[in-house]
Design a protein around this motif. Sequence first.
Motif, PDB file in Angstrom:
ATOM      1  N   CYS A  61      45.662  55.455  27.799  1.00 53.61           N
ATOM      2  CA  CYS A  61      46.935  54.736  27.619  1.00 53.61           C
ATOM      3  C   CYS A  61      46.808  53.699  26.500  1.00 53.61           C
ATOM      4  N   GLU A  62      47.950  53.187  26.072  1.00 51.09           N
ATOM      5  CA  GLU A  62      48.000  52.256  24.939  1.00 51.09           C
ATOM      6  C   GLU A  62      47.589  50.833  25.317  1.00 51.09           C
ATOM      7  N   PHE A  63      47.887  50.464  26.590  1.00 51.93           N
ATOM      8  CA  PHE A  63      47.668  49.067  26.993  1.00 51.93           C
ATOM      9  C   PHE A  63      46.260  48.871  27.553  1.00 51.93           C
ATOM     10  N   ARG A  64      45.876  47.599  27.659  1.00 52.21           N
ATOM     11  CA  ARG A  64      44.568  47.233  28.183  1.00 52.21           C
ATOM     12  C   ARG A  64      44.616  47.298  29.716  1.00 52.21           C
ATOM     13  N   ILE A  65      43.544  47.786  30.327  1.00 49.67           N
ATOM     14  CA  ILE A  65      43.452  47.769  31.796  1.00 49.67           C
ATOM     15  C   ILE A  65      42.302  46.852  32.164  1.00 49.67           C
ATOM     16  N   SER A  66      42.547  45.887  33.036  1.00 51.40           N
ATOM     17  CA  SER A  66      41.463  44.981  33.433  1.00 51.40           C
ATOM     18  C   SER A  66      41.383  44.893  34.957  1.00 51.40           C
ATOM     19  N   ARG A  67      40.293  44.299  35.413  1.00 51.85           N
ATOM     20  CA  ARG A  67      40.069  44.172  36.861  1.00 51.85           C
ATOM     21  C   ARG A  67      39.666  42.722  37.094  1.00 51.85           C
ATOM     22  N   LEU A  68      40.064  42.123  38.217  1.00 52.54           N
ATOM     23  CA  LEU A  68      39.673  40.742  38.504  1.00 52.54           C
ATOM     24  C   LEU A  68      38.154  40.638  38.468  1.00 52.54           C
ATOM     25  N   ALA A  69      37.630  39.475  38.000  1.00 49.82           N
ATOM     26  CA  ALA A  69      36.187  39.283  37.914  1.00 49.82           C
ATOM     27  C   ALA A  69      35.568  39.225  39.313  1.00 49.82           C
ATOM     28  N   HIS A  70      34.385  39.805  39.441  1.00 51.19           N
ATOM     29  CA  HIS A  70      33.597  39.650  40.664  1.00 51.19           C
ATOM     30  C   HIS A  70      32.550  38.595  40.383  1.00 51.19           C
ATOM     31  N   GLY A  71      32.207  37.817  41.357  1.00 48.65           N
ATOM     32  CA  GLY A  71      31.177  36.799  41.162  1.00 48.65           C
ATOM     33  C   GLY A  71      31.108  35.895  42.370  1.00 48.65           C
ATOM     34  N   LEU A  72      30.477  34.774  42.196  1.00 43.69           N
ATOM     35  CA  LEU A  72      30.333  33.831  43.310  1.00 43.69           C
ATOM     36  C   LEU A  72      31.641  33.094  43.541  1.00 43.69           C
ATOM     37  N   PRO A  73      32.111  33.001  44.772  1.00 47.34           N
ATOM     38  CA  PRO A  73      33.306  32.189  45.026  1.00 47.34           C
ATOM     39  C   PRO A  73      32.969  30.711  44.842  1.00 47.34           C
ATOM     40  N   MET A  74      33.963  29.909  44.461  1.00 45.78           N
ATOM     41  CA  MET A  74      33.741  28.471  44.281  1.00 45.78           C
ATOM     42  C   MET A  74      33.295  27.857  45.600  1.00 45.78           C
ATOM     43  N   GLY A  75      32.323  26.942  45.521  1.00 41.63           N
ATOM     44  CA  GLY A  75      31.853  26.250  46.727  1.00 41.63           C
ATOM     45  C   GLY A  75      30.837  27.048  47.510  1.00 41.63           C
ATOM     46  N   ALA A  76      30.461  28.221  47.004  1.00 39.03           N
ATOM     47  CA  ALA A  76      29.528  29.067  47.740  1.00 39.03           C
ATOM     48  C   ALA A  76      28.088  28.576  47.560  1.00 39.03           C
ATOM     49  N   ASP A  77      27.195  29.120  48.357  1.00 35.31           N
ATOM     50  CA  ASP A  77      25.798  28.752  48.318  1.00 35.31           C
ATOM     51  C   ASP A  77      25.021  29.983  47.826  1.00 35.31           C
ATOM     52  N   LEU A  78      24.347  29.849  46.693  1.00 38.68           N
ATOM     53  CA  LEU A  78      23.638  30.969  46.087  1.00 38.68           C
ATOM     54  C   LEU A  78      22.714  31.654  47.074  1.00 38.68           C
ATOM     55  N   GLU A  79      22.046  30.808  47.871  1.00 39.54           N
ATOM     56  CA  GLU A  79      21.073  31.274  48.856  1.00 39.54           C
ATOM     57  C   GLU A  79      21.678  32.312  49.811  1.00 39.54           C
ATOM     58  N   TYR A  80      22.972  32.134  50.144  1.00 35.07           N
ATOM     59  CA  TYR A  80      23.594  33.012  51.136  1.00 35.07           C
ATOM     60  C   TYR A  80      24.438  34.107  50.509  1.00 35.07           C
ATOM     61  N   ALA A  81      24.484  34.161  49.178  1.00 32.78           N
ATOM     62  CA  ALA A  81      25.305  35.182  48.525  1.00 32.78           C
ATOM     63  C   ALA A  81      24.663  36.553  48.725  1.00 32.78           C
TER      64      ALA A  81
ATOM     65  N   GLN B  98      23.604  40.498  47.792  1.00 31.86           N
ATOM     66  CA  GLN B  98      23.027  41.146  46.606  1.00 31.86           C
ATOM     67  C   GLN B  98      24.057  41.653  45.614  1.00 31.86           C
ATOM     68  N   VAL B  99      25.063  42.375  46.141  1.00 29.20           N
ATOM     69  CA  VAL B  99      26.041  43.001  45.254  1.00 29.20           C
ATOM     70  C   VAL B  99      26.813  41.926  44.488  1.00 29.20           C
ATOM     71  N   THR B 100      27.242  40.877  45.215  1.00 20.86           N
ATOM     72  CA  THR B 100      27.986  39.788  44.575  1.00 20.86           C
ATOM     73  C   THR B 100      27.130  39.138  43.497  1.00 20.86           C
ATOM     74  N   LEU B 101      25.852  38.900  43.826  1.00 18.65           N
ATOM     75  CA  LEU B 101      24.961  38.257  42.855  1.00 18.65           C
ATOM     76  C   LEU B 101      24.759  39.120  41.618  1.00 18.65           C
ATOM     77  N   SER B 102      24.575  40.424  41.822  1.00 21.88           N
ATOM     78  CA  SER B 102      24.342  41.277  40.646  1.00 21.88           C
ATOM     79  C   SER B 102      25.608  41.368  39.801  1.00 21.88           C
ATOM     80  N   ARG B 103      26.800  41.356  40.472  1.00 20.83           N
ATOM     81  CA  ARG B 103      28.064  41.347  39.730  1.00 20.83           C
ATOM     82  C   ARG B 103      28.219  40.029  38.956  1.00 20.83           C
ATOM     83  N   ALA B 104      27.790  38.922  39.599  1.00 20.05           N
ATOM     84  CA  ALA B 104      27.912  37.607  38.960  1.00 20.05           C
ATOM     85  C   ALA B 104      27.004  37.536  37.729  1.00 20.05           C
ATOM     86  N   LEU B 105      25.840  38.165  37.825  1.00 18.56           N
ATOM     87  CA  LEU B 105      24.907  38.204  36.694  1.00 18.56           C
ATOM     88  C   LEU B 105      25.481  39.044  35.564  1.00 18.56           C
TER      89      LEU B 105
END
Lengths: 201, 201
Positions: free
Chosen positions: A163-183, A185-192
């Motif tokens: 198609c002619e237009f751009r297709i995007s997807r919301l970013a995956h990553g750590l939610p605000m206020g989260a604790d890295l220790e408890y994130a 694996q999948v979320t962390l690898s997406r955040a990286l």
Amino acid sequence: MYGLPRRVQDLIDELSRLPGIGPKSAERLAFYLLRSDPARREKLGTSISLLREGIVACERCCNLAEATPCELCSDPSRDQETLLVVEEPLDLVAIEKSGYRGLYHVLGGAISPVEGIGPDQLFMNELFRRLEREAIAELILATNPNLEGEATAMYIARELAGCEFRISRLAHGLPMGADLEYADQVTLSRALEGRRSFSAS
Amino acid sequence: MYGLPRRVQDLIDELSRLPGIGPKSAERLAFYLLRSDPARREKLGTSISLLREGIVACERCCNLAEATPCELCSDPSRDQETLLVVEEPLDLVAIEKSGYRGLYHVLGGAISPVEGIGPDQLFMNELFRRLEREAIAELILATNPNLEGEATAMYIARELAGCEFRISRLAHGLPMGADLEYADQVTLSRALEGRRSFSAS
């Protein structure tokens, strides 16, 4: 059950059939309503009885609305070139609160072979027909970041390949206020993967 | 909130004012009701609107009832010499489920100086007048085992000092299925005080 008036018992039974409300909460709610102001009971009761009166699906965005096209679709001040796709009306409300001011399309769910929900059970054709008619610059796929949501986003992206237009997807990553220790694996690898350059400005 | 029909938003607001239901649960409930059968919505709505219609306080036991005297009070098969006092109608329902088959008196609450509830705000005089009229052999004080409930039981016992009938209180002790290790001190000391002789029969 012996000991309570029929009407009160009926209400407890009805309430305990609602999702997330067990028999004890239903009892508490019924007695709370018994003690509350008659006008409030009347208002809540009528709100439930007449809930669907005058509610339609907007012919453009397929959201629940009071008129078609809905308030959001008929607001010319909104960015008419960005279209954001969500699964449910409440997702739209959440995105709207975040400050997004483009257009929406509500699918009415996500593709889920397990539950027998395919593209035909969703407002998917309405989306594709809309994309043919409207001059969109970007399509943001904001389906949920779970199995069904990912599959739905994938399906749409595949159908629109080339198609002619751009297709995007919301970013995956750590939610605000989260604790890295408890994130997880999948979320962390997406955040990286999605890391962004950063500088103290 | 922009993005939802007024009617749906009103229902979410009404629901989130109920005790134990936060804004997120209210949203979920409203959308559940939107999707459910119109007949069910109608039934729940009417149950709430008409909740108090035809409900009276029984002139004898002061419980909520459809007629006065209520079903329980007018049942001649019940033991007419045992009277059990509870705070609320739901306490009565709980006791009834346990297999008790005597009479009841519902106080409508417990004495609580903090909340400004004294004996006059309860169906206390109704109880005392009843005890003068009816030939009771035992009065069971089944108010809650907390500060207010204990105070209420104490008040009744004091007012009735020197009466002809027996006054008793529900046993305190370990609940069935509990773990001794996690029982609180007061409960354990009450369980010890109230110990009963035991033999394998």
